[in-house]
Design an enzyme around this catalytic site. Structure first.
Site, PDB file in Angstrom:
ATOM      1  N   HIS A  82       0.011  -0.776  -9.315  1.00  0.00           N
ATOM      2  CA  HIS A  82      -0.165  -1.169  -7.919  1.00  0.00           C
ATOM      3  C   HIS A  82       0.884  -2.225  -7.586  1.00  0.00           C
ATOM      4  O   HIS A  82       1.099  -3.156  -8.361  1.00  0.00           O
ATOM      5  CB  HIS A  82      -1.575  -1.753  -7.737  1.00  0.00           C
ATOM      6  CG  HIS A  82      -1.885  -2.166  -6.334  1.00  0.00           C
ATOM      7  ND1 HIS A  82      -2.375  -1.293  -5.380  1.00  0.00           N
ATOM      8  CD2 HIS A  82      -1.779  -3.366  -5.717  1.00  0.00           C
ATOM      9  CE1 HIS A  82      -2.563  -1.938  -4.247  1.00  0.00           C
ATOM     10  NE2 HIS A  82      -2.206  -3.197  -4.422  1.00  0.00           N
ATOM     11  N   ASP A 161     -14.251  -3.501   0.608  1.00  0.00           N
ATOM     12  CA  ASP A 161     -12.905  -4.066   0.807  1.00  0.00           C
ATOM     13  C   ASP A 161     -12.350  -3.702   2.177  1.00  0.00           C
ATOM     14  O   ASP A 161     -11.591  -4.472   2.760  1.00  0.00           O
ATOM     15  CB  ASP A 161     -11.943  -3.603  -0.290  1.00  0.00           C
ATOM     16  CG  ASP A 161     -10.566  -4.215  -0.092  1.00  0.00           C
ATOM     17  OD1 ASP A 161     -10.485  -5.457  -0.088  1.00  0.00           O
ATOM     18  OD2 ASP A 161      -9.587  -3.467   0.117  1.00  0.00           O
ATOM     19  N   ARG A 168     -10.199 -10.196   7.183  1.00  0.00           N
ATOM     20  CA  ARG A 168      -9.236 -11.208   6.720  1.00  0.00           C
ATOM     21  C   ARG A 168      -8.001 -11.200   7.602  1.00  0.00           C
ATOM     22  O   ARG A 168      -7.434 -12.232   7.941  1.00  0.00           O
ATOM     23  CB  ARG A 168      -8.834 -10.932   5.272  1.00  0.00           C
ATOM     24  CG  ARG A 168      -9.885 -11.388   4.268  1.00  0.00           C
ATOM     25  CD  ARG A 168      -9.632 -10.803   2.912  1.00  0.00           C
ATOM     26  NE  ARG A 168      -8.352 -11.228   2.363  1.00  0.00           N
ATOM     27  CZ  ARG A 168      -7.646 -10.511   1.481  1.00  0.00           C
ATOM     28  NH1 ARG A 168      -8.081  -9.344   1.049  1.00  0.00           N
ATOM     29  NH2 ARG A 168      -6.497 -10.956   1.031  1.00  0.00           N
ATOM     30  N   SER A 183      -9.768  -7.995  -3.826  1.00  0.00           N
ATOM     31  CA  SER A 183      -9.385  -6.832  -3.015  1.00  0.00           C
ATOM     32  C   SER A 183      -8.607  -5.819  -3.850  1.00  0.00           C
ATOM     33  O   SER A 183      -8.933  -4.627  -3.880  1.00  0.00           O
ATOM     34  CB  SER A 183      -8.542  -7.325  -1.830  1.00  0.00           C
ATOM     35  OG  SER A 183      -7.969  -6.258  -1.140  1.00  0.00           O
ATOM     36  N   LYS A 187     -10.351  -2.136  -6.068  1.00  0.00           N
ATOM     37  CA  LYS A 187      -9.880  -0.757  -5.820  1.00  0.00           C
ATOM     38  C   LYS A 187      -9.362  -0.127  -7.108  1.00  0.00           C
ATOM     39  O   LYS A 187      -9.575   1.050  -7.373  1.00  0.00           O
ATOM     40  CB  LYS A 187      -8.792  -0.767  -4.740  1.00  0.00           C
ATOM     41  CG  LYS A 187      -9.373  -1.018  -3.354  1.00  0.00           C
ATOM     42  CD  LYS A 187      -8.329  -1.120  -2.277  1.00  0.00           C
ATOM     43  CE  LYS A 187      -7.558  -2.401  -2.362  1.00  0.00           C
ATOM     44  NZ  LYS A 187      -6.928  -2.856  -1.152  1.00  0.00           N
TER      45      LYS A 187
HETATM   46  N1  URA Z   1      -3.184  -5.598  -1.100  1.00  0.00           N
HETATM   47  C1  URA Z   1      -4.527  -5.382  -1.092  1.00  0.00           C
HETATM   48  O1  URA Z   1      -4.998  -4.289  -1.316  1.00  0.00           O
HETATM   49  N2  URA Z   1      -5.327  -6.448  -0.821  1.00  0.00           N
HETATM   50  C2  URA Z   1      -4.871  -7.662  -0.579  1.00  0.00           C
HETATM   51  O2  URA Z   1      -5.649  -8.562  -0.348  1.00  0.00           O
HETATM   52  C3  URA Z   1      -3.486  -7.858  -0.568  1.00  0.00           C
HETATM   53  C4  URA Z   1      -2.657  -6.799  -0.843  1.00  0.00           C
END
Ligand code: URA
Length: 438
Positions: A82, A161, A168, A183, A187
Site C-alpha cells: 500500500h 473507515d 476526517r 485507517s 483495510k
Molecule cells: N490513506 C488511507 O487509506 N487512510 C488515511 O488515513 C490516509 C491515507
C-alpha cells in the site's frame, strides 16, 4: 456505557478500553452514532492522541466492521502493498506482476485517485477492456490460476473507515498519526494478506510533509501490525518530486511496461525493486534485500515479469497487445513543450504542482464523480539536480482541450525551481526501511 461517556473520556485525556472502542466502531458502522458525535471523537483523538493500545483496538474493530477476505484457501504466501499516495506513483502496475512472477501470491485491492494524487484503478483503465470491478469469485479464481489480481476496493471492506475517512476530510483531522494507522491497517487486515509492505511517502506531493513525521507514522504502523499478528514493514520514500518521468494514466502505463522490460527510469526501478525485495524477504523467497533485488532483476531480464503482466491483463479483460503497441491506449491530440526560462540547475520539481497541472488537464478529479481524460498528462524530461540551458525542453504537456492548457502550463512552470548554482546536497530517494518486528 453511552457514546457520551466515551466522548467525555477522550475529551478528558483518559484511555478508552477495548470494549469502549468496539462499541464506538459498532455505532459508527450501524449509524447509531451521529456524524456530529463521530466528528467530536475525531477531534478529541486528534488533539489528545491515542495510545498504542487504543490505536490497536481501533484498527482491529475497524478491520472487522464489515466483510473480510479469507485468503487462507489459496496456496502460497499472500503479499500486499500500500502506498500513501503520490504523483507519478505507478509502482503497483510494475510490482504486482513482477513479484507474482516469483511465485508469491499478490492479492491487491487498489483505489482511485484523490486530489492531486493518482490512483492505480484509474491508471489500469487506460488499457482497453481492463476491469477492476471483480466479483470475489473472479478475484479468488484469478489468484489461484495466475497468482495475481488487482481489483478496486469493495464497499463492504472496513466500512467504518469509509465514514471515519469522509468525516476526517471535512473536520481537519486527516493528519493524525493514530487515525492514519487505523485507517490504512484496518483495510490491509480486512484484505487478508500474510505480508504487508507499506510505502510511506514524504515531501510536497505526499500528505506527510517531512521525513520525521513519516518515520513516526512508520514506527506506529509496524508496532500495531505486530500487536495484530501481521507482518508489516515500511519503506519511506521521497515524494518531493514525482516518481519516474510520466504523470497521467496512459503515460504511466507506458512507463510501467518500459520498467517491466528493464527500460524504466532509475528512481521508479529502485522503489519497485526495494518494495519487491521487502515482500520477498517477508514471504520467505529471499534471505535479504540484495538477494531479493537480484531475483527480481532476473525476472525482468528474462521477460517473466512482462509475461505475468500480460497474463494479468488478459485475466481481467484487458488487451495484452498494449505491451507492444502503446497507441492502443488513449492518446492526447496536443503536445506542448515547456522550455527553461533561464540556464542553471533544477533545485526543485514540486510533485504537488505537477499533480495539479495534470488535474487541470483533466487527468485528475476536482470532485469525486468526475470522468477522467486518460490520455492527458505530463512527461518530465528534466528532474531535480539536472543542469539546463535556457530554452531547453523541461517537460511536455499532453493535452486534449486547448482551454485547459493555460492553467496547466502555469502550474507546471511553477513546479520547476531553477537556480544558477548546483544544489549543495543530493536528495535521497529511499529515506529508510523499517522492518516488521516478529
Ligand atoms: N490513506 C488511507 O487509506 N487512510 C488515511 O488515513 C490516509 C491515507
Amino acid at each position: 456505557m453511552s457514546i457520551l461517556d466515551i466522548l467525555r473520556k477522550k475529551r478528558d485525556k483518559q484511555t478508552l478500553s477495548r470494549t469502549e472502542i468496539e462499541t464506538l466502531v459498532q455505532g459508527i458502522t450501524n449509524k447509531s452514532v451521529a456524524d456530529y458525535q463521530v466528528s467530536a471523537f475525531l477531534m478529541a483523538a486528534f488533539l489528545n492522541g491515542l495510545s498504542l493500545e487504543e490505536t490497536t483496538d481501533l484498527t482491529r474493530a475497524m478491520a472487522f466492521s464489515g466483510e473480510t477476505l479469507d485468503l487462507s484457501g489459496i496456496e502460497g504466501i499472500k503479499v500486499d502493498k500500500h502506498s500513501t499516495g503520490g504523483v507519478g506513483d505507478k509502482v503497483t502496475l510494475v510490482l504486482a506482476p513482477l513479484v507474482a512472477s516469483t511465485g508469491l501470491v499478490v492479492a491487491k485491492l487498489s483505489g482511485r485517485g484523490l486530489g492531486h494524487t493518482g490512483g492505480t484503478v484509474d491508471k489500469f483503465e487506460a488499457v482497453p477492456g481492463f476491469q477492476t470491478s471483480l466479483s470475489n469469485e473472479h478475484f479468488f479464481d484469478q489468484l489461484r490460476r495466475i497468482g495475481v489480481a488487482v481489483a478496486g476496493q469493495t464497499q463492504n471492506l472496513a466500512p467504518a473507515d469509509k465514514t471515519l475517512y469522509a468525516l476526517r476530510d471535512v473536520t481537519a483531522t486527516v493528519e493524525s498519526i493514530p487515525l492514519i494507522v487505523a485507517s490504512v491497517l484496518s483495510k490491509k487486515i480486512a484484505a487478508g494478506a500474510d505480508v504487508v509492505v507499506l510505502d510511506i511517502k514524504y515531501g510536497s506531493g505526499a500528505f506527510m510533509p517531512t521525513k520525521a513525521a513519516a518515520q513516526e507514522l512508520a514506527k506506529q504502523m509496524v508496532a500495531v501490525g505486530q500487536r495484530l499478528n501481521r507482518s508489516v514493514s515500511v519503506l519511506l520514500s521521497d515524494m518531493d518530486q514525482p516518481l519516474g518521468i510520466g504523470v497521467g494514466h496512459t503515460l504511466e502505463v507506458e512507463e510501467a511496461i518500459d520498467t517491466l522490460r528493464g527500460q524504466g527510469p532509475a528512481d521508479l526501478n529502485e522503489v519497485v525493486l526495494t518494495l519487491g525485495a521487502m515482500q520477498l524477504v517477508g514471504g520467505g523467497k529471499a534471505e535479504d534485500l540484495e538477494a531479493g533485488k537480484t531475483l527480481l532483476q532476473h525476472q525482468i531480464n528474462s521477460g517473466k515479469a512482462l509475461i505475468k503482466f500480460r497474463e494479468m491483463l488478459l485475466a481481467q479483460g484487458g488487451d495484452p497487445n498494449v505491451t507492444d503497441n502503446y497507441s492502443l491506449m488513449p492518446q492526447a491530440s496536443i503536445m506542448e513543450e515547456l522550455k527553461a526560462p533561464q540556464s542553471g540547475y533544477i533545485h526543485r520539481l514540486e510533485a504537488l504542482k505537477v499533480g495539479e497541472a495534470v488535474r487541470s488537464l483533466g487527468g485528475g478529479r476536482f470532485n469525486k464523480d468526475q470522468q477522467l481524460d486518460l490520455a492527458v498528462g505530463v512527461k518530465l524530461h528534466k528532474k531535480r539536480g539536472e543542469a539546463v540551458q535556457a530554452g531547453e525542453v523541461l517537460a511536455t504537456l499532453h493535452a486534449n482541450d486547448p482551454d485547459k492548457l493555460a492553467a496547466a502550463r502555469a502550474e507546471l512552470a511553477a513546479a520547476y525551481v531553477i537556480q544558477p548554482d548546483a544544489p549543495g546536497h543530493s536528495d535521497t530517494l529511499i529515506g529508510d526501511i523499517i522492518w516488521a518486528t516478529p
